[in-house]
Design a protein around this motif. Structure first.
Motif, mmCIF file in Angstrom:
data_model
loop_
_atom_site.group_PDB
_atom_site.id
_atom_site.type_symbol
_atom_site.label_atom_id
_atom_site.label_comp_id
_atom_site.label_asym_id
_atom_site.label_seq_id
_atom_site.Cartn_x
_atom_site.Cartn_y
_atom_site.Cartn_z
ATOM 1 N N ALA A 58 0.761 -1.188 -0.063
ATOM 2 C CA ALA A 58 -0.022 -0.121 -0.018
ATOM 3 C C ALA A 58 1.011 1.220 -0.022
ATOM 4 O O ALA A 58 0.710 2.204 0.692
ATOM 5 N N GLY A 59 1.722 1.323 -0.818
ATOM 6 C CA GLY A 59 2.612 2.341 -1.037
ATOM 7 C C GLY A 59 3.794 2.495 0.098
ATOM 8 O O GLY A 59 4.464 3.790 -0.010
ATOM 9 N N LYS A 60 3.907 1.977 0.986
ATOM 10 C CA LYS A 60 4.960 1.873 2.107
ATOM 11 C C LYS A 60 5.830 0.675 2.160
ATOM 12 O O LYS A 60 5.153 -0.574 2.045
ATOM 13 N N ALA A 61 7.230 0.618 2.145
ATOM 14 C CA ALA A 61 8.002 -0.237 2.419
ATOM 15 C C ALA A 61 8.040 -1.121 3.582
ATOM 16 O O ALA A 61 7.693 -0.358 4.721
ATOM 17 N N VAL A 62 7.630 -2.259 3.622
ATOM 18 C CA VAL A 62 7.729 -2.859 4.795
ATOM 19 C C VAL A 62 9.061 -3.962 5.074
ATOM 20 O O VAL A 62 9.379 -4.671 5.954
ATOM 21 N N THR A 63 9.909 -3.553 4.251
ATOM 22 C CA THR A 63 11.218 -4.124 4.627
ATOM 23 C C THR A 63 12.359 -2.783 4.385
ATOM 24 O O THR A 63 11.856 -1.635 3.988
ATOM 25 N N GLY A 64 13.427 -3.072 4.671
ATOM 26 C CA GLY A 64 14.479 -1.645 4.853
ATOM 27 C C GLY A 64 15.713 -2.484 4.870
ATOM 28 O O GLY A 64 16.081 -3.649 4.867
ATOM 29 N N ARG A 77 19.199 -6.879 6.298
ATOM 30 C CA ARG A 77 17.707 -6.601 6.195
ATOM 31 C C ARG A 77 16.909 -6.433 7.426
ATOM 32 O O ARG A 77 17.258 -7.027 8.450
ATOM 33 N N THR A 78 16.048 -5.290 7.131
ATOM 34 C CA THR A 78 15.166 -4.907 8.295
ATOM 35 C C THR A 78 13.718 -5.142 7.974
ATOM 36 O O THR A 78 13.539 -5.237 6.450
ATOM 37 N N TYR A 79 12.814 -5.279 8.931
ATOM 38 C CA TYR A 79 11.461 -5.688 8.436
ATOM 39 C C TYR A 79 10.537 -4.753 9.692
ATOM 40 O O TYR A 79 10.866 -4.568 10.784
ATOM 41 N N THR A 80 9.492 -3.985 8.922
ATOM 42 C CA THR A 80 8.613 -3.352 9.478
ATOM 43 C C THR A 80 7.314 -4.250 9.943
ATOM 44 O O THR A 80 6.988 -4.800 8.835
#
Length: 481
Positions: A58-64, A77-80
């Motif tokens: 939905a337009g937002k990254a859930v990873t980083g 790797r990071t996760y939201t």
């Protein structure tokens, strides 16, 4: 030169030639395989030398990506909301092979996909900027499923029937992918997760087929109508109650002994989930016709990619009449994933057509330009429009006044089918609770399937309506809000 020296020289020359041939073979033919080997440290160093691309919801990254504290692996790797989206993202680890979307789009996310290379990248040999994966997942629907499943062991899938877009993929118990990303700490987390008897790393929504129980009766009903066995869901069937399995003395009874199942119509048989009616229908149709209908819905497909490869749901072969009867109630060797049963409801909701389910909308390059669009999905006709309309009407009766009343939503047309599938030898383990459904309102629709494998409920309280329907209801409300 004497004969001994000459032979030794020839032998030495052959050894040198063999070494040259082997070196050439390794360099030009095995080099790529060695470079891609998961145990090749250089591959991990190259992958984590820079931030990875992202998986977007939905337009937002859930990873980083975050810098590490040192060493030759510069980023991790990071996760939201990692546990919420684990069944979608999977994990990208410095120590283990990536899974789910992280694995499918590994080369895109780490910048090695050839579609990402610019002319400058080709000339300089520099790795391209990574791309992103844009999913079809709706956060509200995903969260509704995750919270409604709670501490139950189970899974849920939601699909937009008209587009094939997968709105939610949830598997519980879940896990936090962040625990597996750092090579320094991943080992302990991996050991704990793989030793867990609840198997949190298993994607139950896509990759764990189970007996679907009475939800499979929708497929049997579709076959009976399509084959002209009965012209309407309101035509009375020829169904004795109780029903003796052909060639045996085994009597198949109904859960509700007082239900009007003798010679019941398909509508009433779905409303009360009459085993006798659908077991007899399966025998009347025969395993070949029933298998053909199941395969139209997606059973026995070992190449279903969404784009994660889903385990095939199975309608078996080589059965006698009594076994065929049991498949009519979703038992014997019939298995299905929540994805598959959501596809069944999606076909019925979409006037008989199946739009290819997918949970990736687009993949883009580092600048946001679309490399591939998946939303123009293909569709196939599974059942006629008339059959779909009749089944919708019958499924709505199930929710209005049958076994699926816990799925009712004010202002929303809801159709559904419950299932309680036997589990273990002689049904020795807690049964599986299923619910597959669709909801429609204001021109929008959603198809949902839920399975609860295990919960804290007493065995006598395990039912599709009691455990799975409330989860489906929460998901449909979120999707149609």
């Amino acid at each position: 030169m004497n004969k001994t020296i000459r032979r030794a020289s020839v032998f030495a020359l052959l050894l040198v030639l063999a070494l040259l041939v082997r070196a050439t073979w390794v360099q030009f033919y095995e080099g790529r395989a060695l470079a891609d080997d998961k145990d090749n440290r250089r591959t991990a160093i190259a992958t984590y030398a820079a931030p990875l691309g992202n998986i977007v919801v939905a337009g937002k990254a859930v990873t980083g990506s975050a810098p590490t504290s040192g060493g030759d692996l510069r980023y991790k790797r990071t996760y939201t909301d990692g546990e919420l989206y684990a069944a979608v993202t999977g994990y990208a680890s410095q120590s283990y092979a990536p899974t789910q979307l992280e694995g499918i789009y590994q080369s895109l996310l780490n910048g090695t996909d050839t579609r990402l290379k610019t002319v400058t990248d080709t000339v300089t040999g520099k790795r391209a900027d990574p791309g992103d994966v844009v999913t079809t997942v709706e956060p509200d629907v995903q969260k509704a499923a995750y919270e409604a499943l709670g501490d139950k062991k189970g899974a849920a899938v939601a699909i937009d029937p008209a587009t094939g877009r997968i709105l939610a993929v949830v598997s519980t118990p879940s896990y936090d992918p962040s625990a597996l990303t750092d090579a320094n700490t991943a080992g302990a987390a991996w050991k704990k997760l793989t030793a867990d008897p609840d198997k949190p790393l298993t994607n139950r929504a896509l990759r764990q087929p189970l007996a679907p129980g009475s939800t499979f009766k929708l497929v049997v009903a579709a076959a009976a109508l399509e084959e002209g066995l009965y012209s309407s869901v309101d035509e009375r069937t020829d169904s004795e109650d109780p029903y003796t399995l052909p060639g045996t003395r085994t009597v198949l009874r109904n859960e509700n002994a007082s239900a009007p199942c003798e010679d019941a119509t398909i509508r009433v048989a779905l409303q009360y989930s009459c085993n006798n009616v659908f077991a007899h229908l399966a025998v009347q149709l025969g395993q070949d016709k029933l298998r053909a209908m199941a395969e139209k819905f997606g059973f026995n497909d070992d190449s279903l990619d969404v784009p994660v490869r889903a385990y095939p749901s199975v309608y078996p072969t080589g059965m006698d009449a009594s076994s065929t009867a049991l498949t009519g109630i979703g038992q014997f060797d019939v298995t299905a994933t929540p994805l598959q049963m959501a596809m069944v409801s999606a076909v019925i909701a979409n006037d008989g057509e199946l739009v290819s389910p997918h949970m990736v909308s687009q993949v883009t390059d580092g600048g946001g330009d679309v490399l591939k669009d998946y939303d123009d999905a293909s569709s196939t006709r599974v059942i006629s429009s008339d059959t779909a309309e009749q089944l919708r009407s019958a499924m709505e009766t199930v929710v209005e006044k049958g076994t699926g009343t816990n799925a009712r939503i004010d202002g929303v047309t809801v159709g559904g089918k419950t299932g309680t599938a036997q589990n273990g030898e002689n049904n020795s383990k807690a049964p599986y609770a299923w619910f597959t459904s669709y909801g429609s309102a204001d021109g929008k629709s959603v198809a949902v399937s839920v399975v609860v494998e295990q919960s804290d409920a007493a065995r006598s309280e395990v039912s599709g309506n009691g455990l799975a329907a409330p989860v489906a209801r929460a998901m449909m409300k979120a999707a149609l809000n």
